[in-house]
Design a protein around this motif. Structure first.
Motif, PDB file in Angstrom:
ATOM      1  N   LEU A  97     -69.925  55.476 -72.055  1.00 60.03           N
ATOM      2  CA  LEU A  97     -68.550  55.478 -71.531  1.00 60.03           C
ATOM      3  C   LEU A  97     -67.582  54.836 -72.524  1.00 60.03           C
ATOM      4  CD1 LEU A  97     -69.313  54.547 -67.821  1.00 60.03           C
ATOM      5  CD2 LEU A  97     -68.508  56.757 -68.673  1.00 60.03           C
ATOM      6  N   ARG A  98     -68.063  53.842 -73.243  1.00 59.82           N
ATOM      7  CA  ARG A  98     -67.193  53.154 -74.193  1.00 59.82           C
ATOM      8  C   ARG A  98     -67.050  53.946 -75.504  1.00 59.82           C
ATOM      9  NH1 ARG A  98     -62.939  49.891 -74.956  1.00 59.82           N
ATOM     10  NH2 ARG A  98     -62.905  49.343 -77.154  1.00 59.82           N
ATOM     11  N   ASP A  99     -68.156  54.238 -76.147  1.00 60.14           N
ATOM     12  CA  ASP A  99     -68.100  54.732 -77.525  1.00 60.14           C
ATOM     13  C   ASP A  99     -67.939  56.247 -77.613  1.00 60.14           C
ATOM     14  OD1 ASP A  99     -68.298  52.166 -78.348  1.00 60.14           O
ATOM     15  OD2 ASP A  99     -70.438  52.227 -78.798  1.00 60.14           O
ATOM     16  N   VAL A 100     -68.404  56.974 -76.611  1.00 58.10           N
ATOM     17  CA  VAL A 100     -68.256  58.435 -76.653  1.00 58.10           C
ATOM     18  C   VAL A 100     -67.046  58.874 -75.824  1.00 58.10           C
ATOM     19  CG1 VAL A 100     -69.355  60.664 -76.237  1.00 58.10           C
ATOM     20  CG2 VAL A 100     -70.738  58.724 -77.021  1.00 58.10           C
ATOM     21  N   GLU A 101     -66.965  58.432 -74.579  1.00 59.50           N
ATOM     22  CA  GLU A 101     -65.866  58.858 -73.711  1.00 59.50           C
ATOM     23  C   GLU A 101     -64.617  57.982 -73.864  1.00 59.50           C
ATOM     24  OE1 GLU A 101     -65.989  61.698 -72.282  1.00 59.50           O
ATOM     25  OE2 GLU A 101     -68.134  62.137 -72.496  1.00 59.50           O
ATOM     26  N   GLU A 102     -64.757  56.856 -74.564  1.00 63.17           N
ATOM     27  CA  GLU A 102     -63.620  56.017 -74.957  1.00 63.17           C
ATOM     28  C   GLU A 102     -62.806  55.438 -73.815  1.00 63.17           C
ATOM     29  OE1 GLU A 102     -61.480  58.421 -77.841  1.00 63.17           O
ATOM     30  OE2 GLU A 102     -62.685  57.522 -79.440  1.00 63.17           O
ATOM     31  N   PHE A 103     -63.481  54.892 -72.827  1.00 64.56           N
ATOM     32  CA  PHE A 103     -62.764  54.217 -71.746  1.00 64.56           C
ATOM     33  C   PHE A 103     -62.562  52.732 -72.069  1.00 64.56           C
ATOM     34  CE2 PHE A 103     -64.408  57.832 -69.241  1.00 64.56           C
ATOM     35  CZ  PHE A 103     -63.208  58.228 -68.653  1.00 64.56           C
ATOM     36  N   ALA A 104     -61.549  52.152 -71.454  1.00 65.51           N
ATOM     37  CA  ALA A 104     -61.301  50.711 -71.584  1.00 65.51           C
ATOM     38  C   ALA A 104     -62.372  49.943 -70.809  1.00 65.51           C
ATOM     39  CB  ALA A 104     -59.918  50.375 -71.045  1.00 65.51           C
ATOM     40  N   TYR A 105     -62.630  48.696 -71.226  1.00 60.96           N
ATOM     41  CA  TYR A 105     -63.635  47.879 -70.540  1.00 60.96           C
ATOM     42  C   TYR A 105     -63.364  47.825 -69.037  1.00 60.96           C
ATOM     43  CZ  TYR A 105     -64.265  46.063 -75.333  1.00 60.96           C
ATOM     44  OH  TYR A 105     -64.457  45.939 -76.681  1.00 60.96           O
ATOM     45  N   ALA A 106     -62.098  47.658 -68.684  1.00 58.43           N
ATOM     46  CA  ALA A 106     -61.750  47.492 -67.271  1.00 58.43           C
ATOM     47  C   ALA A 106     -62.053  48.764 -66.476  1.00 58.43           C
ATOM     48  CB  ALA A 106     -60.275  47.124 -67.129  1.00 58.43           C
ATOM     49  N   ASP A 107     -61.795  49.911 -67.086  1.00 59.78           N
ATOM     50  CA  ASP A 107     -62.097  51.178 -66.411  1.00 59.78           C
ATOM     51  C   ASP A 107     -63.605  51.314 -66.180  1.00 59.78           C
ATOM     52  OD1 ASP A 107     -59.492  52.051 -66.200  1.00 59.78           O
ATOM     53  OD2 ASP A 107     -59.518  53.087 -68.135  1.00 59.78           O
ATOM     54  N   ILE A 108     -64.379  50.951 -67.194  1.00 63.83           N
ATOM     55  CA  ILE A 108     -65.838  51.053 -67.083  1.00 63.83           C
ATOM     56  C   ILE A 108     -66.341  50.092 -66.003  1.00 63.83           C
ATOM     57  CG2 ILE A 108     -68.025  50.785 -68.315  1.00 63.83           C
ATOM     58  CD1 ILE A 108     -66.463  51.454 -70.902  1.00 63.83           C
ATOM     59  N   ALA A 109     -65.745  48.901 -65.959  1.00 69.18           N
ATOM     60  CA  ALA A 109     -66.132  47.931 -64.932  1.00 69.18           C
ATOM     61  C   ALA A 109     -65.935  48.530 -63.540  1.00 69.18           C
ATOM     62  CB  ALA A 109     -65.309  46.647 -65.089  1.00 69.18           C
ATOM     63  N   GLY A 110     -64.816  49.247 -63.358  1.00 74.48           N
ATOM     64  CA  GLY A 110     -64.550  49.902 -62.075  1.00 74.48           C
ATOM     65  C   GLY A 110     -65.574  50.984 -61.772  1.00 74.48           C
ATOM     66  N   MET A 111     -65.931  51.756 -62.782  1.00 72.46           N
ATOM     67  CA  MET A 111     -66.892  52.851 -62.579  1.00 72.46           C
ATOM     68  C   MET A 111     -68.270  52.326 -62.211  1.00 72.46           C
ATOM     69  SD  MET A 111     -65.962  55.181 -65.869  1.00 72.46           S
ATOM     70  CE  MET A 111     -64.233  55.327 -66.275  1.00 72.46           C
ATOM     71  N   LEU A 112     -68.701  51.281 -62.924  1.00 72.44           N
ATOM     72  CA  LEU A 112     -70.064  50.795 -62.731  1.00 72.44           C
ATOM     73  C   LEU A 112     -70.141  49.731 -61.635  1.00 72.44           C
ATOM     74  CD1 LEU A 112     -71.220  50.542 -66.468  1.00 72.44           C
ATOM     75  CD2 LEU A 112     -71.360  52.488 -64.896  1.00 72.44           C
ATOM     76  N   GLY A 113     -68.995  49.273 -61.167  1.00 72.63           N
ATOM     77  CA  GLY A 113     -68.984  48.264 -60.109  1.00 72.63           C
ATOM     78  C   GLY A 113     -69.524  46.921 -60.572  1.00 72.63           C
ATOM     79  N   VAL A 114     -69.239  46.549 -61.821  1.00 70.14           N
ATOM     80  CA  VAL A 114     -69.686  45.251 -62.348  1.00 70.14           C
ATOM     81  C   VAL A 114     -68.499  44.565 -63.031  1.00 70.14           C
ATOM     82  CG1 VAL A 114     -72.072  46.028 -62.692  1.00 70.14           C
ATOM     83  CG2 VAL A 114     -70.429  46.256 -64.553  1.00 70.14           C
ATOM     84  N   PRO A 115     -68.587  43.232 -63.237  1.00 71.04           N
ATOM     85  CA  PRO A 115     -67.482  42.530 -63.906  1.00 71.04           C
ATOM     86  C   PRO A 115     -67.305  42.984 -65.360  1.00 71.04           C
ATOM     87  CG  PRO A 115     -68.960  40.987 -62.823  1.00 71.04           C
ATOM     88  CD  PRO A 115     -69.639  42.325 -62.800  1.00 71.04           C
ATOM     89  N   ILE A 116     -66.105  42.773 -65.892  1.00 73.10           N
ATOM     90  CA  ILE A 116     -65.811  43.194 -67.270  1.00 73.10           C
ATOM     91  C   ILE A 116     -66.745  42.519 -68.277  1.00 73.10           C
ATOM     92  CG2 ILE A 116     -64.076  43.086 -69.100  1.00 73.10           C
ATOM     93  CD1 ILE A 116     -61.948  43.642 -67.136  1.00 73.10           C
ATOM     94  N   GLY A 117     -67.044  41.232 -68.037  1.00 68.95           N
ATOM     95  CA  GLY A 117     -67.948  40.524 -68.947  1.00 68.95           C
ATOM     96  C   GLY A 117     -69.311  41.198 -69.024  1.00 68.95           C
ATOM     97  N   THR A 118     -69.779  41.667 -67.884  1.00 68.17           N
ATOM     98  CA  THR A 118     -71.068  42.369 -67.849  1.00 68.17           C
ATOM     99  C   THR A 118     -70.981  43.674 -68.630  1.00 68.17           C
ATOM    100  OG1 THR A 118     -71.447  41.422 -65.675  1.00 68.17           O
ATOM    101  CG2 THR A 118     -72.857  43.260 -66.298  1.00 68.17           C
ATOM    102  N   VAL A 119     -69.844  44.361 -68.491  1.00 71.70           N
ATOM    103  CA  VAL A 119     -69.651  45.612 -69.237  1.00 71.70           C
ATOM    104  C   VAL A 119     -69.758  45.340 -70.732  1.00 71.70           C
ATOM    105  CG1 VAL A 119     -67.964  47.384 -69.877  1.00 71.70           C
ATOM    106  CG2 VAL A 119     -68.236  46.739 -67.480  1.00 71.70           C
ATOM    107  N   MET A 120     -69.073  44.311 -71.199  1.00 71.40           N
ATOM    108  CA  MET A 120     -69.079  44.031 -72.634  1.00 71.40           C
ATOM    109  C   MET A 120     -70.466  43.638 -73.110  1.00 71.40           C
ATOM    110  SD  MET A 120     -65.358  42.453 -73.524  1.00 71.40           S
ATOM    111  CE  MET A 120     -65.357  41.038 -72.456  1.00 71.40           C
ATOM    112  N   SER A 121     -71.178  42.858 -72.311  1.00 68.43           N
ATOM    113  CA  SER A 121     -72.506  42.446 -72.761  1.00 68.43           C
ATOM    114  C   SER A 121     -73.465  43.632 -72.739  1.00 68.43           C
ATOM    115  CB  SER A 121     -73.009  41.248 -71.947  1.00 68.43           C
ATOM    116  OG  SER A 121     -73.773  41.670 -70.866  1.00 68.43           O
ATOM    117  N   ARG A 122     -73.248  44.573 -71.793  1.00 71.77           N
ATOM    118  CA  ARG A 122     -74.117  45.765 -71.790  1.00 71.77           C
ATOM    119  C   ARG A 122     -73.816  46.664 -72.988  1.00 71.77           C
ATOM    120  NH1 ARG A 122     -74.482  47.865 -65.496  1.00 71.77           N
ATOM    121  NH2 ARG A 122     -75.477  45.982 -64.658  1.00 71.77           N
ATOM    122  N   ILE A 123     -72.544  46.770 -73.334  1.00 65.96           N
ATOM    123  CA  ILE A 123     -72.193  47.566 -74.519  1.00 65.96           C
ATOM    124  C   ILE A 123     -72.857  46.950 -75.749  1.00 65.96           C
ATOM    125  CG2 ILE A 123     -70.307  48.251 -76.059  1.00 65.96           C
ATOM    126  CD1 ILE A 123     -68.480  48.221 -73.532  1.00 65.96           C
TER     127      ILE A 123
END
Ligand SMILES: [Zn+2]
Lengths: 261, 188
Positions: B143-169
């Motif tokens: 979602l980040r590197d191919v589809e190019e979404f912002a961290y906050a958008d990805i957090a909404g999609m995956l239902g997790v906090p932004i910090g978790t999104v960044m650490s997963r990336i």
């Protein structure tokens, strides 16, 4: 100098170039003195750069045209309420100047719900009917496998009479055709109720939906990997839904059309 | 967005048509992403079709001017999670285990030779390596590197906090790096 855990949370935005000047300086300062974090950044950057280099190829996969058509067909048809006087009236093409309205008049389907309100549905929205009823089919059978309800032919017929004013006669000796009655449920479709009769044919869930008071042409559609067969009989529309081979679905549909009255 | 100020938006019918056109423009990305989730083309088509059914039904709940593409992706991921739940699987648990394991990635990554090797990796091999990542990392990196979404958008999609999104990336990228490098070094 900040610790590894102190900068951990901002390393990814650092790699992505999303940090402001000060935060970037903080990470730079830490990296100067920490080989572990330097290695981490190197690895993250290399993977990021590789994905970016191949991004166009990775995004080269397109949805099949058939999927595009099915999704486009799910667009909402314009919904216009009609007065009760319009019941049974034959619709003719309007001279209206609005293209949407003309399109709707060209529709092949007309559904009457709850007796007083009519919805005009475009041909494309047949796909929406198939999709909604297929979703309902899956939900009701899932529910049934938990509740394990089972109704007799008499119970289902009584329910169709009282709930839908339909003197239905379910197929006799359905078991001889490998059709086993599961039961019936009222299901919400748009703003009205439709009758939902559930069978199993050789174990495969089969749904028959009856939409009251409908004029309509027959059709065969696919939705969510299921076949939806639509036909019209005595002013009612029937939609049969099952996930099986085309032969099996046709066999079941032929049996139901011939024996459900 | 310029469309928001356009007089087109004044007419409800036009607004609906624009909404639908913009939603349908996200189809390819949704399908690609569904393939990463289900790995099976037929299941991906079902997932995307259900996503559009829900989106068109819930069109009124979309806030004009916000990111419609991200909204569609959120519906896609919610629908996928609901399906998993319906099948009584527990992907979250499996994922958190994977998160723990990968959290202790060895930091053996050297400075140059290994990263140069990655330059030769072609799209099919990279795609396979991404698809091999544990689900949580695969989704985040995709979602980040191919589809190019912002961290906050990805957090909404995956239902997790932004910090978790960044650490997963971060962990997803490093895992990708380790695995591709290991494959390359084995051939040298
Ligand atoms: Zn450090």
């Amino acid at each position: 100098m900040s610790s590894c855990t102190g900068i951990d949370a901002i390393v990814t935005p650092y790699v992505d170039g999303e940090l402001d000047h000060d935060a970037r300086g903080l990470v730079d300062a830490h990296l100067q003195g920490c080989a572990v974090c330097r290695a981490r950044v190197t690895a993250e950057r290399a993977a990021y750069a590789l994905v970016k280099r191949r991004q166009a190829d990775l995004r080269g996969v397109c949805a099949p045209d058939s999927l595009r058509e099915r999704c486009a067909a799910l667009r909402r048809a314009p919904v216009v309420p009609w007065s009760a006087r319009a019941v049974g009236a034959r619709l003719r093409p309007s001279r209206s100047t609005r293209p949407m309205v003309r399109l709707a008049f060209a529709a092949t389907v007309l559904i009457a719900v709850a007796g007083t309100i009519f919805y005009r549905v475009t041909a494309g929205a047949q796909q929406a009917i198939a999709a909604e009823l297929t979703a309902d089919h899956a939900k009701c059978f899932a529910l049934n496998s938990i509740l394990r309800t089972h109704q007799s032919v008499g119970e289902v017929e009584a329910y169709l009479r009282s709930g839908f004013d339909w003197e239905a006669a379910l197929p006799e000796q359905a078991e001889h055709a490998d059709m086993h009655l599961v039961g019936s449920r009222p299901c919400l479709y748009e703003r009205g109720l439709v009758a939902h009769i559930m069978y199993r044919h050789r174990g495969v869930p089969v749904s028959i939906f009856m939409l009251p008071g409908v004029q309509h042409a027959s059709n065969v559609l696919r939705a969510f990997g299921h076949d939806a067969i639509i036909w019209n009989d005595h002013g009612r529309t029937f939609v049969l839904i099952a996930k099986a081979s085309p032969e099996q679905v046709q066999q079941v549909a032929t049996f139901v059309r011939a024996s459900l009255h | 967005m310029s469309e928001a100020q356009s007089p087109l938006w004044d007419a409800p019918a036009d607004r609906t048509a624009l909404f639908e056109a913009e939603a349908l423009a996200a189809l390819d990305g949704l399908y690609r992403t569904a393939l990463r989730l289900t790995r099976v083309p037929a299941d991906s088509e079902d997932l995307v079709q259900e996503t559009y059914l829900k989106a068109f039904r819930a069109a009124e709940s979309f806030t004009p001017g916000t990111n419609l593409r991200a909204w569609m992706f959120t519906i896609l991921h919610n629908t996928f999670r609901n399906r998993l739940r319906d099948r009584a699987r527990e992907p979250v648990q499996a994922d958190s285990e994977a998160v723990e394991r990968v959290g202790d990635l060895p930091s053996s990554a050297g400075e140059t030779p290994e990263t140069l090797l990655l330059r030769d990796v072609l799209a099919p091999e990279l795609q396979a390596a991404i698809d091999d990542l544990p689900e949580a990392f695969r989704q985040a990196v995709w979602l980040r590197d191919v589809e190019e979404f912002a961290y906050a958008d990805i957090a909404g999609m995956l239902g997790v906090p932004i910090g978790t999104v960044m650490s997963r990336i971060s962990r997803g990228r490093r895992l990708l790096f380790e695995r591709l490098n290991r494959g390359k070094l084995a051939h040298v």
